[in-house]
Design an enzyme around this catalytic site. Structure first.
Site, mmCIF file in Angstrom:
data_model
loop_
_atom_site.group_PDB
_atom_site.id
_atom_site.type_symbol
_atom_site.label_atom_id
_atom_site.label_comp_id
_atom_site.label_asym_id
_atom_site.label_seq_id
_atom_site.Cartn_x
_atom_site.Cartn_y
_atom_site.Cartn_z
ATOM 1 N N LYS A 116 0.810 -1.224 0.000
ATOM 2 C CA LYS A 116 0.000 0.000 0.000
ATOM 3 C C LYS A 116 0.840 1.270 0.000
ATOM 4 O O LYS A 116 0.418 2.283 -0.564
ATOM 5 C CB LYS A 116 -0.972 -0.009 1.179
ATOM 6 C CG LYS A 116 -1.848 -1.266 1.276
ATOM 7 C CD LYS A 116 -2.621 -1.573 0.002
ATOM 8 C CE LYS A 116 -3.194 -2.981 0.045
ATOM 9 N NZ LYS A 116 -3.684 -3.445 -1.262
ATOM 10 N N GLY A 165 -8.907 -3.967 5.298
ATOM 11 C CA GLY A 165 -9.245 -3.754 6.710
ATOM 12 C C GLY A 165 -8.349 -4.475 7.698
ATOM 13 O O GLY A 165 -8.458 -4.252 8.896
ATOM 14 N N TYR A 202 -8.163 10.168 8.967
ATOM 15 C CA TYR A 202 -9.377 9.347 9.014
ATOM 16 C C TYR A 202 -10.543 10.093 8.381
ATOM 17 O O TYR A 202 -10.815 11.251 8.715
ATOM 18 C CB TYR A 202 -9.706 9.006 10.475
ATOM 19 C CG TYR A 202 -10.956 8.159 10.628
ATOM 20 C CD1 TYR A 202 -11.012 6.878 10.101
ATOM 21 C CD2 TYR A 202 -12.079 8.651 11.309
ATOM 22 C CE1 TYR A 202 -12.148 6.098 10.238
ATOM 23 C CE2 TYR A 202 -13.216 7.861 11.455
ATOM 24 C CZ TYR A 202 -13.245 6.590 10.916
ATOM 25 O OH TYR A 202 -14.364 5.824 11.048
ATOM 26 N N ILE A 203 -11.227 9.445 7.471
ATOM 27 C CA ILE A 203 -12.403 10.025 6.819
ATOM 28 C C ILE A 203 -13.635 9.499 7.557
ATOM 29 O O ILE A 203 -13.870 8.286 7.581
ATOM 30 C CB ILE A 203 -12.468 9.620 5.319
ATOM 31 C CG1 ILE A 203 -11.116 9.837 4.610
ATOM 32 C CG2 ILE A 203 -13.606 10.350 4.602
ATOM 33 C CD1 ILE A 203 -10.703 11.261 4.379
ATOM 34 N N HIS A 208 -17.933 3.699 0.310
ATOM 35 C CA HIS A 208 -16.949 2.899 -0.412
ATOM 36 C C HIS A 208 -17.483 2.718 -1.826
ATOM 37 O O HIS A 208 -18.483 2.036 -2.026
ATOM 38 C CB HIS A 208 -16.774 1.541 0.286
ATOM 39 C CG HIS A 208 -15.907 0.582 -0.466
ATOM 40 N ND1 HIS A 208 -14.939 -0.167 0.129
ATOM 41 C CD2 HIS A 208 -15.866 0.260 -1.771
ATOM 42 C CE1 HIS A 208 -14.339 -0.907 -0.776
ATOM 43 N NE2 HIS A 208 -14.895 -0.677 -1.936
ATOM 44 N N LYS A 237 -18.035 -7.325 2.656
ATOM 45 C CA LYS A 237 -19.171 -6.730 1.961
ATOM 46 C C LYS A 237 -20.381 -7.644 2.074
ATOM 47 O O LYS A 237 -20.252 -8.863 2.073
ATOM 48 C CB LYS A 237 -18.822 -6.499 0.489
ATOM 49 C CG LYS A 237 -17.778 -5.401 0.318
ATOM 50 C CD LYS A 237 -17.224 -5.343 -1.092
ATOM 51 C CE LYS A 237 -16.032 -4.402 -1.117
ATOM 52 N NZ LYS A 237 -15.141 -4.709 -2.242
ATOM 53 N N ASN A 290 -7.724 -3.546 -6.287
ATOM 54 C CA ASN A 290 -7.836 -4.998 -6.243
ATOM 55 C C ASN A 290 -7.473 -5.529 -7.615
ATOM 56 O O ASN A 290 -8.140 -5.220 -8.602
ATOM 57 C CB ASN A 290 -9.244 -5.426 -5.847
ATOM 58 C CG ASN A 290 -9.610 -4.896 -4.484
ATOM 59 O OD1 ASN A 290 -8.843 -5.016 -3.534
ATOM 60 N ND2 ASN A 290 -10.767 -4.278 -4.373
ATOM 61 N N ARG A 292 -7.714 -8.229 -9.330
ATOM 62 C CA ARG A 292 -8.361 -9.519 -9.623
ATOM 63 C C ARG A 292 -9.822 -9.281 -10.008
ATOM 64 O O ARG A 292 -10.314 -8.154 -9.917
ATOM 65 C CB ARG A 292 -8.340 -10.378 -8.366
ATOM 66 C CG ARG A 292 -8.972 -9.626 -7.194
ATOM 67 C CD ARG A 292 -9.161 -10.456 -5.956
ATOM 68 N NE ARG A 292 -9.189 -9.640 -4.758
ATOM 69 C CZ ARG A 292 -10.226 -8.991 -4.275
ATOM 70 N NH1 ARG A 292 -11.382 -9.063 -4.893
ATOM 71 N NH2 ARG A 292 -10.142 -8.261 -3.189
ATOM 72 N N VAL A 295 -15.738 -10.448 -6.141
ATOM 73 C CA VAL A 295 -16.966 -11.167 -5.783
ATOM 74 C C VAL A 295 -18.187 -10.453 -6.386
ATOM 75 O O VAL A 295 -19.120 -11.094 -6.860
ATOM 76 C CB VAL A 295 -17.117 -11.269 -4.249
ATOM 77 C CG1 VAL A 295 -18.363 -12.058 -3.875
ATOM 78 C CG2 VAL A 295 -15.892 -11.898 -3.612
#
Ligand code: MV4
Length: 502
Positions: A116, A165, A202-203, A208, A237, A290, A292, A295
């Site tokens: 990250k 997370g 922090y928001i 999202h 999610k 992400n 990939r 889902v």
């Protein structure tokens, strides 16, 4: 050109990928752990090979045995699905070494976005706005204090090797900073073998929102609009929808452009997702990528009218994208609910066990992506996701009404599921109005966790009573038969010869 695809995954996503392969006339190879011998993905594939004992580490995460199966079976490509090896840069590396096509991005793209801190550096350089904070990893407590003095509280301490997370700490006051800094570091070291952390502003109560992108080897990058994923529980999610109720046409165009720039900055190839965090003033920041298929990809497929797995395969074949950004439209509205074998009344404890009865909802505007059947035992070793229900409607309201109807029709006995919990969400005013953020479940816990005393749940009680009565009646005539008998084994017998033990 790819002729034979090994799917290095299990469950609903393995079947989802193989469905597109079948439509393209490609031969499919399944791999399975000893716990998945009777899984549907094994039966769906043209060939199936056992790759080891139940724990993922010894089967679905075992690169050596998967590559060996690919070679022995003559598969020329591997699709990783999501989870497991899908975001491990070593996997594409090993595929390339073995002369096998990895259906996904390069090891470089995965590694850059996977770390990250490196991702934040790379995005900043490309002009993509990241959440205010550091673009380097913080090693000293003194440094942490300086950064917090500069950007102000509250802040989040995040593990560089984390994501989704894991390894996060919210710091609201100065007294907690040093303690959380230390615990975040040791947790990161423990979980990822890397104690690098960084600090972000922090928001509060964010949305999202993520953008689906497709990129080919020839430098073409397009986006397939957004997905609203704010309804989550402990970073898992639960419901996703597209279009996002928060989005405006102008913001969509801008964020879509930024998402494409983010993908370009890492020479991305394949399908990927750019995650943004958006505040109530519609200010958006890059959160992570992400690398990939996700889902929640089916809602994009339904609204944009694109088979994302087919696009992935086309890109992996080196072909240029034929989809053009200016021709893409969002048609209607789609919602996805994730059906988990877990108990909402007991802190969503996973519920492995045997599916006794299942009635799958279908009908106009409903898609079902699942993998279980009556008599199937959900193994305890993997994610408790049973299926995904996707509804479509011309309007959000129609899509929502179809989802409510589909959830009503969906009956599973034998294991506890979150279906009732999802049905309750469908009736929460904030959800009906599309006015929610990532605090939704927390903000509505009274209605979501107190069982209703009337309405559909009474009706369900009546149905359960009828069902028990019926079972008692038939049990008198014929003893209950399960697992072995309810599921046809004929294909297994024929397959024994091709089952390879490593
Ligand atoms: C944040 C945040 C607020 N501010 N970062 C959670 C998952 C991981 N991808 C990042 N997450 C968050 N990062 C800053 N600087 C709030 C969350 C967050 C969250 C994000 C998306 C969806 C649901 C969430 C639930 C709680 C916290």
């Amino acid at each position: 050109m790819i002729k034979k695809v090994l799917v290095a995954n299990r469950g609903e996503i393995a079947i989802r990928v193989m469905r597109s392969c079948r439509e393209l006339g490609l031969i499919t190879v399944a791999v399975f752990s000893e716990a998945d011998r009777k899984s549907l993905h094994v039966r769906y594939a043209d060939e199936a090979y056992c790759i080891g004992p139940p724990p993922s580490r010894e089967s679905y995460l075992n690169i050596d045995s998967i590559i060996e199966v690919a070679k022995k079976s003559g598969a020329d490509a591997i699709h990783p699905g999501y989870g497991f090896l899908s975001e491990n840069p070593k996997f594409p590396e090993r595929c390339v070494e073995a002369g096998i096509i990895f259906i996904g991005p390069s090891a470089y793209s995965i590694a850059t976005m996977g770390d990250k801190v490196t991702a934040r550096q790379t995005m900043t350089k490309a002009g993509v706005l990241v959440v205010p904070g550091t673009t380097y990893s913080i090693t000293e407590e003194k440094q942490a204090v300086e950064v917090v003095n500069e950007i102000g509280l509250p802040v989040m301490i995040k593990a560089s090797a984390g994501g989704g997370g894991k390894g996060m700490r919210l710091v609201r006051n100065n007294n907690d900073l040093i303690h959380y800094f230390r615990t975040a570091k040791s947790e990161a070291l423990n979980a990822f073998g890397d104690d690098s952390v960084y600090i972000e502003k922090y928001i509060e109560s964010p949305h999202h929102i993520e953008f689906q992108i497709l990129a080919d080897r020839h430098g073409n990058v397009i986006h397939l609009f957004e997905r609203e994923c704010s309804i989550q529980r402990r970073h898992q999610k639960v419901i996703e929808e597209t279009p996002s109720p928060l989005m405006t046409p102008l913001l969509r165009e801008e964020m879509g452009r930024v998402a494409c720039a983010a993908a370009k900055a890492v020479n991305y190839e394949g399908a990927g997702t750019i995650e943004f965090i958006v505040n109530d003033n519609l200010e958006y920041y890059f959160l992570e990528m992400n690398t990939r298929l996700q889902v929640e990809h089916p809602i994009t497929e339904r609204v944009v009218g694109v088979d994302l797995v087919k696009e992935q395969i086309k890109i992996a074949n080196g072909l240029p994208l034929t989809l053009k950004q200016e021709n893409l439209r969002q048609d209607g509205h789609a919602i996805q609910c994730r059906i988990y074998a877990e108990d909402p009344d007991h802190d969503f404890m996973p519920q492995p066990g045997i599916i006794r009865q299942i009635t799958v909802p279908l009908g106009l505007g409903v898609r079902y992506d699942g993998y279980v059947y009556e008599g199937y035992e959900i193994p305890m070793y993997y994610d408790p996701l049973i299926s995904k229900l996707i509804s479509w409607g011309k309007t959000r309201r129609e899509s929502l009404d179809r989802m409510r109807r589909a959830l009503y029709e969906y009956k599973i006995t034998g294991v506890k599921t979150n279906i009732k919990f999802l049905e309750r969400i469908m009736d929460v005013p904030a959800f009906l109005e599309g006015k929610y953020n990532t605090n939704f479940i927390e903000n509505n816990k009274e209605v979501l966790f107190t069982p209703k005393k009337c309405g559909t749940e009474c009706e369900d009680m009546a149905m359960i009573a009828c069902f028990i009565d019926y079972l008692e009646k038939i049990e008198k005539v014929q003893p209950q038969k399960f697992t072995e008998d309810l599921a046809s084994n004929w294909k297994d017998f024929g397959r024994k010869r091709s089952v390879l033990r490593l």
